[in-house]
Design a protein around this motif. Structure first.
Motif, mmCIF file in Angstrom:
data_model
loop_
_atom_site.group_PDB
_atom_site.id
_atom_site.type_symbol
_atom_site.label_atom_id
_atom_site.label_comp_id
_atom_site.label_asym_id
_atom_site.label_seq_id
_atom_site.Cartn_x
_atom_site.Cartn_y
_atom_site.Cartn_z
ATOM 1 N N VAL A 105 -4.366 12.128 -2.341
ATOM 2 C CA VAL A 105 -4.756 10.879 -1.686
ATOM 3 C C VAL A 105 -3.589 9.905 -1.781
ATOM 4 N N THR A 106 -3.107 9.439 -0.644
ATOM 5 C CA THR A 106 -2.028 8.455 -0.594
ATOM 6 C C THR A 106 -2.644 7.062 -0.470
ATOM 7 N N VAL A 107 -2.378 6.220 -1.460
ATOM 8 C CA VAL A 107 -3.002 4.892 -1.495
ATOM 9 C C VAL A 107 -1.921 3.824 -1.589
ATOM 10 N N ARG A 108 -2.290 2.646 -1.137
ATOM 11 C CA ARG A 108 -1.434 1.469 -1.229
ATOM 12 C C ARG A 108 -2.249 0.351 -1.866
ATOM 13 N N ALA A 109 -1.614 -0.392 -2.765
ATOM 14 C CA ALA A 109 -2.328 -1.465 -3.458
ATOM 15 C C ALA A 109 -2.736 -2.555 -2.476
ATOM 16 N N ASN A 110 -3.967 -3.022 -2.640
ATOM 17 C CA ASN A 110 -4.482 -4.118 -1.825
ATOM 18 C C ASN A 110 -4.464 -5.378 -2.696
ATOM 19 N N ILE A 111 -3.503 -6.261 -2.444
ATOM 20 C CA ILE A 111 -3.305 -7.435 -3.303
ATOM 21 C C ILE A 111 -4.556 -8.312 -3.343
ATOM 22 N N ASP A 112 -5.236 -8.428 -2.221
ATOM 23 C CA ASP A 112 -6.390 -9.327 -2.160
ATOM 24 C C ASP A 112 -7.575 -8.813 -2.958
ATOM 25 N N ARG A 113 -7.611 -7.498 -3.244
ATOM 26 C CA ARG A 113 -8.751 -6.927 -3.952
ATOM 27 C C ARG A 113 -8.387 -6.446 -5.355
ATOM 28 N N LEU A 114 -7.217 -6.840 -5.839
ATOM 29 C CA LEU A 114 -6.825 -6.396 -7.179
ATOM 30 C C LEU A 114 -7.723 -6.990 -8.254
ATOM 31 N N VAL A 115 -8.170 -8.210 -8.053
ATOM 32 C CA VAL A 115 -9.082 -8.854 -9.010
ATOM 33 C C VAL A 115 -10.511 -8.439 -8.658
ATOM 34 N N GLY A 116 -11.129 -7.667 -9.523
ATOM 35 C CA GLY A 116 -12.501 -7.225 -9.302
ATOM 36 C C GLY A 116 -12.628 -5.926 -8.556
ATOM 37 N N GLY A 117 -11.522 -5.360 -8.079
ATOM 38 C CA GLY A 117 -11.584 -4.101 -7.347
ATOM 39 C C GLY A 117 -11.604 -2.898 -8.276
ATOM 40 N N ALA A 152 -13.566 1.058 0.204
ATOM 41 C CA ALA A 152 -14.321 -0.202 0.182
ATOM 42 C C ALA A 152 -14.632 -0.596 -1.252
ATOM 43 N N GLY A 153 -14.322 -1.842 -1.595
ATOM 44 C CA GLY A 153 -14.594 -2.344 -2.925
ATOM 45 C C GLY A 153 -13.612 -1.901 -3.982
ATOM 46 N N THR A 154 -12.521 -1.257 -3.590
ATOM 47 C CA THR A 154 -11.513 -0.825 -4.547
ATOM 48 C C THR A 154 -10.258 -1.673 -4.400
ATOM 49 N N ALA A 155 -9.334 -1.509 -5.350
ATOM 50 C CA ALA A 155 -8.088 -2.267 -5.322
ATOM 51 C C ALA A 155 -7.009 -1.568 -4.511
ATOM 52 N N PHE A 156 -7.407 -0.561 -3.724
ATOM 53 C CA PHE A 156 -6.433 0.219 -2.975
ATOM 54 C C PHE A 156 -6.864 0.348 -1.515
ATOM 55 N N GLU A 157 -5.906 0.727 -0.723
ATOM 56 C CA GLU A 157 -6.145 1.052 0.677
ATOM 57 C C GLU A 157 -5.694 2.492 0.894
ATOM 58 N N ILE A 158 -6.639 3.350 1.305
ATOM 59 C CA ILE A 158 -6.317 4.763 1.489
ATOM 60 C C ILE A 158 -5.574 4.940 2.807
ATOM 61 N N LEU A 159 -4.389 5.502 2.718
ATOM 62 C CA LEU A 159 -3.589 5.753 3.909
ATOM 63 C C LEU A 159 -3.849 7.140 4.485
ATOM 64 N N SER A 160 -3.963 8.140 3.637
ATOM 65 C CA SER A 160 -4.212 9.503 4.111
ATOM 66 C C SER A 160 -4.816 10.330 2.993
ATOM 67 N N ILE A 161 -5.548 11.369 3.397
ATOM 68 C CA ILE A 161 -6.100 12.352 2.468
ATOM 69 C C ILE A 161 -5.663 13.721 2.956
ATOM 70 N N ASP A 162 -4.883 14.405 2.164
ATOM 71 C CA ASP A 162 -4.331 15.707 2.549
ATOM 72 C C ASP A 162 -4.873 16.772 1.595
ATOM 73 N N ILE A 163 -5.311 17.888 2.165
ATOM 74 C CA ILE A 163 -5.813 19.003 1.375
ATOM 75 C C ILE A 163 -4.620 19.797 0.855
ATOM 76 N N ALA A 164 -4.469 19.813 -0.472
ATOM 77 C CA ALA A 164 -3.326 20.499 -1.077
ATOM 78 C C ALA A 164 -3.573 21.987 -1.240
ATOM 79 N N ASP A 165 -4.803 22.382 -1.580
ATOM 80 C CA ASP A 165 -5.080 23.791 -1.825
ATOM 81 C C ASP A 165 -6.570 24.041 -1.660
ATOM 82 N N VAL A 166 -6.907 25.234 -1.159
ATOM 83 C CA VAL A 166 -8.296 25.654 -1.000
ATOM 84 C C VAL A 166 -8.417 27.060 -1.556
ATOM 85 N N ASP A 167 -9.436 27.287 -2.376
ATOM 86 C CA ASP A 167 -9.619 28.593 -2.992
ATOM 87 C C ASP A 167 -11.101 28.954 -2.946
ATOM 88 N N VAL A 168 -11.365 30.274 -2.888
ATOM 89 C CA VAL A 168 -12.743 30.768 -2.846
ATOM 90 C C VAL A 168 -13.167 31.122 -4.264
#
Length: 329
Positions: free
Chosen positions: A153-165, A210-226
């Protein structure tokens, strides 16, 4: 010799007085501030000492802020220091935000710092996004096959939600929940293996930040196993449980049958006892019938003949054929 000793004493006292003066009054710091364009009075520095504030921890950040053109004043920095904040880190964060063209005021930076978060690291993360790798997330498709997924998960800090996020743990938990939901709604594990990007699209569209101190930029699947065949394992356990239930019910029915058999045997014994008791009363009844004239002598003789004939027939029935006995042997 006495004037020379007096001179040495005076010099020693002067040195001690000057040492105490320069240690209590930061003259060099005052000169450094004036040379950097920061106007701070010498009595202000002395007052900081009296307020138990280390002047260098206020003046040095003020010099950096002035050189960066932030427009901060001594009172702001000192009040933040007295509140337990890290003045130097806040000033560095404001300078980094200004260079990166990020809107961040002193009050917001001070609040983030007092909340226990690293405001400088947050500003750096806003410029340079961070990659969070989730642990293996196990989910089961509709066909009962377990699928293990690891995501980045690639995230970026959300300055406005750092307090309480919420923090990184919440992001990881929500992504794991989204993966489980997506895999669980798939008809077969093959669908997940063929299109792992469907997990990314589905999870990213849920607004997990939502409600976190981060903003999700992308979600990449690194590995899948059965993994294991959970469906077959559950069916096997269910069959084993059903077998045990059936065995318990069969044992219950056998116990009931044995109890019923014992009860019937007891009833037969009771009936035989009653028959014997009734037969013991027959001679008495016949004697009473003879005495009362209800039973004649001829009737009694006929009854005896019938009994003798019955006993003879019974004895004939008990005789066995010699050839049959030999065959049996």
């Amino acid at each position: 010799m006495e004037p020379i000793i007096l001179i040495f004493v005076v010099i020693a006292l002067a040195v001690v007085v000057l040492s105490v003066f320069f240690s209590f009054v930061p003259v060099m710091l005052w000169i450094s501030a004036l040379a950097s364009g920061v106007r701070v009075g010498i009595f202000t520095l002395v007052a900081m000492r009296l307020r138990r504030v280390i002047p260098s921890r206020i003046v040095n950040p003020q010099i950096k802020a002035t050189k960066a053109g932030l427009g901060l004043n001594i009172n702001q920095l000192e009040s933040h220091y007295l509140a337990g904040g890290n003045v130097d880190r806040v000033v560095n964060a404001l300078i980094a935000a200004q260079r990166a063209n990020i809107s961040l005021v002193f009050e917001r930076a001070a609040a983030i710092d007092l909340a226990g978060r690293d405001v400088l690291h947050a500003v750096q993360m806003s410029v340079n996004p961070k990659v969070i790798e989730t642990p293996w997330v196990a989910a089961v498709a509709k066909n009962g096959i377990e699928v293990k997924v690891k995501a980045r998960v690639t995230v970026r800090a959300n300055i406005d939600r750092l307090v309480g996020g919420a923090g990184e743990e919440t992001i990881i938990a929500r992504v794991g929940e989204g993966i489980v939901t997506n895999v669980g709604s798939s008809d077969s594990h093959k669908d997940v293996l063929e299109n792992p990007d469907s997990i990314s699209r589905t999870v990213l569209g849920k607004g997990l930040d939502a409600g976190t101190a981060f903003e999700i930029l992308s979600i990449d699947i690194a590995d899948v196993d059965v993994g294991k065949n959970i469906g077959a394992h559950l069916q096997t356990e269910q069959a084993e449980a059903d077998k045990r239930i059936a065995q318990a019910k069969a044992e219950e029915r056998r116990a009931m049958a044995v109890a019923h058999e014992q009860e019937m045997k007891a009833r037969v014994v009771e009936m035989k006892a009653k028959v014997v008791e009734a037969e013991s009363e027959v001679p008495l009844a016949m004697a009473d019938a003879l005495r009362s004239g209800k039973l004649g002598v001829m009737d009694y003789m006929n009854l005896r003949n019938i009994e003798s004939d019955t006993q003879m027939r019974s004895s004939f029935g008990k005789l066995t054929d010699p050839g049959t006995d030999k065959d049996r042997e």
